[in-house]
Design a protein around this motif. Structure first.
Motif, PDB file in Angstrom:
ATOM      1  N   ASP A 114       0.847  -1.192   0.000  1.00 50.68           N
ATOM      2  CA  ASP A 114       0.000   0.000   0.000  1.00 50.68           C
ATOM      3  C   ASP A 114       0.879   1.237   0.000  1.00 50.68           C
ATOM      4  O   ASP A 114       1.300   1.720   1.050  1.00 50.68           O
ATOM      5  CB  ASP A 114      -0.923  -0.019   1.213  1.00 50.68           C
ATOM      6  CG  ASP A 114      -1.944   1.116   1.193  1.00 50.68           C
ATOM      7  OD1 ASP A 114      -1.913   1.956   0.273  1.00 50.68           O
ATOM      8  OD2 ASP A 114      -2.768   1.150   2.123  1.00 50.68           O
ATOM      9  N   ALA A 157       0.104   4.275  -0.710  1.00 50.97           N
ATOM     10  CA  ALA A 157      -0.560   5.418  -0.071  1.00 50.97           C
ATOM     11  C   ALA A 157      -0.369   5.373   1.440  1.00 50.97           C
ATOM     12  O   ALA A 157      -0.201   6.417   2.080  1.00 50.97           O
ATOM     13  CB  ALA A 157      -2.042   5.440  -0.431  1.00 50.97           C
ATOM     14  N   ASP A 182       3.019   6.685   2.205  1.00 53.63           N
ATOM     15  CA  ASP A 182       3.021   8.147   2.081  1.00 53.63           C
ATOM     16  C   ASP A 182       2.371   8.803   3.294  1.00 53.63           C
ATOM     17  O   ASP A 182       2.857   9.805   3.807  1.00 53.63           O
ATOM     18  CB  ASP A 182       2.299   8.589   0.804  1.00 53.63           C
ATOM     19  CG  ASP A 182       3.062   8.216  -0.459  1.00 53.63           C
ATOM     20  OD1 ASP A 182       4.283   7.963  -0.353  1.00 53.63           O
ATOM     21  OD2 ASP A 182       2.433   8.178  -1.533  1.00 53.63           O
ATOM     22  N   ARG A 183       1.246   8.225   3.786  1.00 51.65           N
ATOM     23  CA  ARG A 183       0.592   8.765   4.975  1.00 51.65           C
ATOM     24  C   ARG A 183       1.494   8.638   6.196  1.00 51.65           C
ATOM     25  O   ARG A 183       1.573   9.548   7.021  1.00 51.65           O
ATOM     26  CB  ARG A 183      -0.738   8.038   5.233  1.00 51.65           C
ATOM     27  CG  ARG A 183      -1.863   8.484   4.329  1.00 51.65           C
ATOM     28  CD  ARG A 183      -3.212   7.940   4.789  1.00 51.65           C
ATOM     29  NE  ARG A 183      -3.251   6.501   4.962  1.00 51.65           N
ATOM     30  CZ  ARG A 183      -3.479   5.603   4.001  1.00 51.65           C
ATOM     31  NH1 ARG A 183      -3.695   6.020   2.764  1.00 51.65           N
ATOM     32  NH2 ARG A 183      -3.497   4.307   4.262  1.00 51.65           N
TER      33      ARG A 183
END
Length: 143
Positions: free
Chosen positions: A5, A7, A10-11
């Motif tokens: 994942d 994303a 990145d989070r």
């Protein structure tokens, strides 16, 4: 095994950097702070920064005090100027972090807890990434 994942990574990176937002600006502001002290007669003035004593102004009338009194006064004013510098720096940090800056030397302080949380999140993300790479490798080798 869940798919990689990107994303979530990145989070995670954004979450770990959030506490540092504005830190560079705050650091520059603290570096620019000047402490100030002056004797009661306003004959000797001292200014200090994070670099140390940045200004020393001695009115010629203060030379009549003699070397002992003048030296003592200068030393006291350096201390007072450094205390003023510290108070002003603390006020800047309090604006950013609340009533008192976090005690970074205390075990379990907020910065340490955030760092531990970020480290755990990073470790889990790396484990997931490595597992996903191993899964891809097995799939590629099997084809």
């Amino acid at each position: 095994m869940p798919a990689f994942d990107e994303a979530a990574i990145d989070r995670m990176i954004a979450d770990t950097q959030r506490p540092l937002d504005g830190f560079a600006e705050l650091y520059e502001q603290v570096l620019a702070v000047q402490g100030f002290a002056q004797d009661a007669e306003k004959l000797v003035t001292v200014e200090c920064s994070t670099q140390g004593v940045t200004a020393l102004d001695i009115n010629p009338r203060a030379l009549r005090w003699g070397s002992d009194k003048l030296a003592t006064t200068i030393l006291e004013l350096i201390g007072a100027s450094l205390a003023d510098l510290q108070q002003k720096s603390n006020a800047l940090m309090a604006e950013r972090w609340g009533a008192a800056p976090p005690d970074l030397t205390k075990e379990g302080n907020p910065a340490e807890l955030r760092l531990q949380n970020a480290q755990g999140t990073y470790d889990r993300a790396m484990e997931n990434a490595m597992a996903e790479l191993a899964r891809i490798h097995r799939r590629v080798d099997g084809s």
